[in-house]
Motif scaffolding. Sequence first.
Motif, PDB file in Angstrom:
ATOM      1  N   SER A   1       0.836  -1.206   0.000  1.00 43.37           N
ATOM      2  CA  SER A   1       0.000   0.000   0.000  1.00 43.37           C
ATOM      3  C   SER A   1       0.871   1.256   0.000  1.00 43.37           C
ATOM      4  O   SER A   1       0.620   2.199  -0.761  1.00 43.37           O
ATOM      5  CB  SER A   1      -0.923  -0.003   1.221  1.00 43.37           C
ATOM      6  N   VAL A   2       1.890   1.273   0.851  1.00 44.33           N
ATOM      7  CA  VAL A   2       2.792   2.430   0.899  1.00 44.33           C
ATOM      8  C   VAL A   2       3.522   2.579  -0.431  1.00 44.33           C
ATOM      9  O   VAL A   2       3.634   3.689  -0.976  1.00 44.33           O
ATOM     10  CB  VAL A   2       3.806   2.277   2.052  1.00 44.33           C
ATOM     11  N   SER A   3       4.016   1.471  -0.979  1.00 40.89           N
ATOM     12  CA  SER A   3       4.733   1.513  -2.254  1.00 40.89           C
ATOM     13  C   SER A   3       3.836   2.009  -3.375  1.00 40.89           C
ATOM     14  O   SER A   3       4.283   2.758  -4.257  1.00 40.89           O
ATOM     15  CB  SER A   3       5.274   0.118  -2.594  1.00 40.89           C
ATOM     16  N   ALA A   4       2.561   1.607  -3.353  1.00 36.64           N
ATOM     17  CA  ALA A   4       1.616   2.066  -4.384  1.00 36.64           C
ATOM     18  C   ALA A   4       1.405   3.574  -4.277  1.00 36.64           C
ATOM     19  O   ALA A   4       1.313   4.267  -5.303  1.00 36.64           O
ATOM     20  CB  ALA A   4       0.285   1.335  -4.232  1.00 36.64           C
ATOM     21  N   LEU A   5       1.349   4.097  -3.062  1.00 39.50           N
ATOM     22  CA  LEU A   5       1.193   5.541  -2.875  1.00 39.50           C
ATOM     23  C   LEU A   5       2.420   6.292  -3.416  1.00 39.50           C
ATOM     24  O   LEU A   5       2.286   7.378  -3.987  1.00 39.50           O
ATOM     25  CB  LEU A   5       0.981   5.858  -1.396  1.00 39.50           C
TER      26      LEU A   5
END
Length: 378
Positions: free
Chosen positions: A140-144
Amino acid sequence: MLYWLLYQKLFPYFRLFRIFRYLTFRTVGASLTALLIGLLLGPFVIERLREFQIGQYIREEGPQSHQKKGGTPTMGGVLICISIIIPTLMWSDLSNPLVWIVMLSTLAFAAIGFADDYTKVLHKHNQGLTGKQKLVLQFSVSALVAVALLLLEQRGRYSTRLMVPFAKRFRPDLVWQWMGHIPHMHWLAFLPFVVFVMLVVTFSSNAVNLTDGLDGLAIGCTIIAAAALTMLTYVSGHVVFSDYLELQRMPMVSELTVFCGAMVGGSIGFLWYNAHPAEVFMGDVGSLALGGAIGTVAVVIKQELLLPFIGGVFILEAMSVILQVGSYKLRNGKRIFKMAPLHHHFELLGWSESKVIARFWILALVFALFALTTLKLR
């Protein structure tokens, strides 16, 4: 903060502050500030961790020589994050969005690690967050991060083209422009880039986490990887060096040199207390944050494909776990290594902990130097 105050605001009145315009000066300043924070704040943080009884739990299946480390203060990664973020805020140009993307990514991964460590401490013998929970949060963080970079790309301030080592002309675009013309499916054009960033940053974060098993091993390798990233970031944003080395010209990324310098200084400061025998462990709050920072910087400066060499030891450690698990499941319990990650394998072969650490540091240096040599081999 200092750049804004002393150069942008006070420079017209005090010509001495002209020195703050120079990136090299601010990078050295950030590195020394991070080192000083780490050294001075270390004893306080370690003492507070002892007071709150935040000690390391050693798994019974690990090497027996590690059992004596049980109870050593952990979650020292809080010190690392403080040592990196504060100098970056002090010495960098905070109007640069890439600085904020990297800092927020680092803090987000630190928060995931903090949740994992705190769960282990709060409930003794608890394994913390499950593997699936950590992966969902990391992805999720990487996608952001990927979405933020895409927004910059739309404004012409970032490029989604991939730089391939040893190739001058081959620079594939990870955004498939031809898919943007398909009605109601234009969002699929961005999917390859988002997935690629998710895999690179998450793998990097977990690779550093797996390496953190011996006193000073992970942080020593981080110092070497961060130093290599500092040089790569500087030349990528420098007009003369980038043209000479035929790199993609990215003026905005030069400001990340300050962040990388702070990561070097902060890591050295932490190594002072983490060297064998360790007074404190970084915990997941440190390892996930450092791995996330390294992966995010590599993506931002377009050196993702050099990451296996920049952090070569991290990759070897992660691959040893993947191969061990795969072999165990596919070959009816047969193992490739005596124990994974790889540093435990050499311990069980009879190498002392200090010898494993020193030799892995040497290997990390060799990998990093090779990564730097590829800049001209195009």
